[in-house]
Design an enzyme around this catalytic site. Structure first.
Site, mmCIF file in Angstrom:
data_model
loop_
_atom_site.group_PDB
_atom_site.id
_atom_site.type_symbol
_atom_site.label_atom_id
_atom_site.label_comp_id
_atom_site.label_asym_id
_atom_site.label_seq_id
_atom_site.Cartn_x
_atom_site.Cartn_y
_atom_site.Cartn_z
ATOM 1 N N GLU A 31 39.526 48.053 39.949
ATOM 2 C CA GLU A 31 38.405 47.493 40.703
ATOM 3 C C GLU A 31 38.482 47.946 42.159
ATOM 4 O OE1 GLU A 31 38.057 43.220 40.526
ATOM 5 O OE2 GLU A 31 36.178 43.256 41.654
ATOM 6 N N ASN A 76 34.322 41.346 40.234
ATOM 7 C CA ASN A 76 33.308 40.735 41.098
ATOM 8 C C ASN A 76 32.645 41.772 42.003
ATOM 9 O OD1 ASN A 76 34.158 38.375 39.917
ATOM 10 N ND2 ASN A 76 35.295 37.628 41.680
ATOM 11 N N ASN A 173 29.555 41.462 35.144
ATOM 12 C CA ASN A 173 30.905 40.892 35.174
ATOM 13 C C ASN A 173 30.844 39.392 35.445
ATOM 14 O OD1 ASN A 173 33.957 41.056 35.576
ATOM 15 N ND2 ASN A 173 33.303 40.134 37.514
ATOM 16 N N GLU A 174 31.521 38.614 34.618
ATOM 17 C CA GLU A 174 31.680 37.160 34.828
ATOM 18 C C GLU A 174 30.411 36.506 35.375
ATOM 19 O OE1 GLU A 174 35.308 36.321 37.022
ATOM 20 O OE2 GLU A 174 36.531 36.888 35.310
ATOM 21 N N TYR A 245 43.508 34.435 32.988
ATOM 22 C CA TYR A 245 44.657 34.647 33.868
ATOM 23 C C TYR A 245 45.604 33.472 33.672
ATOM 24 C CZ TYR A 245 42.022 38.409 36.032
ATOM 25 O OH TYR A 245 41.341 39.579 36.244
ATOM 26 N N GLU A 293 39.690 41.330 30.840
ATOM 27 C CA GLU A 293 40.537 40.965 31.989
ATOM 28 C C GLU A 293 41.573 39.983 31.486
ATOM 29 O OE1 GLU A 293 38.905 39.823 35.833
ATOM 30 O OE2 GLU A 293 37.198 41.158 35.500
ATOM 31 N N GLN A 347 45.267 44.093 36.868
ATOM 32 C CA GLN A 347 44.630 45.385 36.907
ATOM 33 C C GLN A 347 45.714 46.454 36.733
ATOM 34 O OE1 GLN A 347 41.728 45.677 40.087
ATOM 35 N NE2 GLN A 347 40.977 43.616 39.742
HETATM 36 O O1 AHR Z 1 40.686 40.804 38.720
HETATM 37 C C1 AHR Z 1 40.306 40.091 39.865
HETATM 38 C C2 AHR Z 1 39.003 39.327 39.689
HETATM 39 O O2 AHR Z 1 39.197 38.306 38.747
HETATM 40 C C3 AHR Z 1 37.844 40.115 39.134
HETATM 41 O O3 AHR Z 1 37.142 40.785 40.112
HETATM 42 C C4 AHR Z 1 36.994 39.054 38.512
HETATM 43 O O4 AHR Z 1 36.216 39.545 37.442
HETATM 44 C C5 AHR Z 1 37.979 37.986 38.096
HETATM 45 O O5 AHR Z 1 37.559 36.731 38.456
#
Ligand code: AHR
Length: 496
Positions: A31, A76, A173-174, A245, A293, A347
């Site tokens: 990203e 994002n 994305n999201e 995450y 992700e 990432q």
């Molecule tokens: O990976 C960091 C951020 O986490 C990304 O930009 C977003 O998609 C997620 O919330």
């Protein structure tokens, strides 16, 4: 703490499998955030830079992870950027403010640089389009630029005669997240994404589209969002995305190491949801899960770039327990090979990543080894792994198997990935091999330690690395003696 020895049996049979593992589960994510692109993959003034300004040390380390696909440019970041700012002569590119990370985007690395970088790494691009502040029109223009032959306005602007042939496309994305530029309710997003997918597939019917699913299980709209998106765009989406995450805020290693059960639960949720929508629509199509992700992330939450270029953001340092969780993500994807056909570790460098750079130095974090070792042994079909093993309870996570496992078989090699979650006990795992042709060779590696918090640093880069490991190969069974807090991979073959 003195521990004991537990025993477990792992039952495997080549005919009991979930079909081929899609190599795209070993994907990555790059990203425009912090120092991921600038100082991570692109740094023309580094001693490691090649003629394009790409860091060859980073490419070399990533190549060992065998990533078949890398998602780009966000995250994002994608939801308020304009891909056109990153093409053409570098001296004429616009310097823009990045809304997502409050940073300065110089646009010295854009679509063409990413394609060239993918080629050098030996991976394929997975592009995300901006469905936040832009829409179907701009998404189709990007596809025209990357995928159509010469003869159209945007394809004629491309530096290369040959189209880039981007196969996988993320529809934003999201978009379920209120933090996302252009966030809208599910119905509105579904319409936006379906319109974009329809036009893009009309221009290039070979592409695959990924609709934004929920950005986490904690979202109040979890699964309701996904259901609405899938019901609306079922015929035009090939994947729905999931993100997670993992965090150990409570500093409870036993509880954290049960994380694999949560990952499995999310996959099961999507299995049920996709099955429901398919059934309700009386459809024969399949939609798959793109877990695009995933990682451990909770220690470094610095996300404000202070309107600087390449700020230090979320440069998470990874320890042993994190690596054992990373292994469990990949194990879960392998076990669910019939559903999870793409996944991207978030990432790849500097931002919550297996690699860190500091000036011209590069560091491999603990999670790098877990990923590398599993990628090296996984091939063929995902076997149904029936594990007879003791369980433990950790607060609300109950009945958790001491060992987490994934197994593959490609007709010649058996690949295993095993995590011992116990902090104190070794587990001797017996794997009867009667259902396989006789094995003659076993290669095995281990990542293990006494301290779950041990991590590598630029000062001590090899504090925790994986090393060769001895596995017993008997006539009837393989025996893998897992020490506590360990990840072991192995590849047993009938011939070398
Ligand atoms: O990976 C960091 C951020 O986490 C990304 O930009 C977003 O998609 C997620 O919330």
């Amino acid at each position: 703490m003195l521990g004991g020895m537990k025993v477990a049996t792992l039952h495997l049979d080549p005919i009991r499998n979930r079909g081929p593992v899609d190599p795209r589960i070993f994907g990555g994510f790059l990203e425009h955030m912090g120092r991921a692109v600038y100082e991570g993959v692109y740094q023309p003034d580094s001693i490691h830079a090649d003629e394009d300004g790409f860091r060859t040390d980073v490419i070399g380390a990533l190549a060992r992870l065998k990533m078949p696909v890398v998602r780009y440019p966000g995250g994002n970041y994608v939801s308020s950027h304009d891909w056109k700012d990153g093409i053409g002569p570098k001296t004429a590119r616009k310097v823009r403010p990045d809304f997502a990370w409050k940073s300065v985007e110089t646009n010295q690395f854009g679509v063409d640089e990413f394609m060239a970088w993918c080629k050098k790494l030996g991976t394929t691009p997975m592009m995300a389009v901006n469905l936040g502040t832009k829409g179907a029109h701009e998404a189709a223009e990007l596809l025209e630029y990357t995928n159509l032959p010469r003869g159209f306005y945007w394809s004629d602007q491309r530096p290369s005669d040959e189209p880039y042939g981007v196969k996988m496309w993320c529809m934003g994305n999201e978009m379920d997240g209120p933090w996302q530029a252009g966030h809208v309710p599910a119905r509105e997003y579904a319409q936006r994404a379906q319109q974009a997918a329809k036009i893009m597939k009309g221009l290039d019917p070979t592409i695959e589209t990924v609709a934004c699913g929920s950005s986490g299980r904690g979202m109040s709209t979890y699964l309701a969002w996904d259901r609405e998106v899938l019901e609306y765009g079922w015929d035009d989406f090939d994947f729905i995305s999931a993100h997670r995450y993992s965090a150990n805020h409570r500093n409870d290693t036993a509880w954290f190491l049960a994380e694999g059960t949560e990952i499995e639960r999310i996959i099961t949720d999507y299995r049920s949801l996709i099955g429901y929508v398919r059934g309700a629509r009386r459809s024969n199509r399949n939609v798959y899960l793109s877990f695009d992700e995933w990682n451990v992330w909770y220690k470094n939450m610095e996300m404000d770039g202070g309107w600087k270029p390449a700020p230090h953001l979320i440069e998470e340092v990874y320890n042993l327990e994190d690596a054992l969780v990373v292994a469990q993500y990949l194990n879960a994807f392998i076990r669910n090979a019939d559903l999870v056909k793409c996944a991207c570790i978030a990432q790849i460098v500097n931002i919550i990543a297996p690699l860190l750079t500091r000036g011209d130095e590069m560091l491999k974090q603990t999670i790098y080894y877990a990923f590398e070792d599993i990628a090296a042994v996984t091939a063929g079909d995902a076997l149904e792994a029936v594990l007879d093993c003791e369980t433990y309870d950790a607060d609300d996570r109950r009945g958790v198997s001491l060992v987490d496992v994934a197994a593959t078989w490609d007709g010649r090699a058996l690949g295993l990935s095993l995590v011992n979650r116990s902090l104190t006990d070794s587990v001797s795992v017996r794997v009867p091999v009667g259902a396989f042709p006789p094995f003659a060779f076993v290669d095995s590696r281990i990542l293990a330690g006494d301290d779950p918090k041990v991590a590598n640093s630029f000062e001590a880069p090899e504090t925790l690395v994986s090393r060769e490991f001895e596995v017993e190969l008997g006539e009837d069974a393989l025996v893998v003696n897992l020490p506590p807090l360990a990840h072991v991979t192995l590849r047993a073959t009938t011939s070398p």
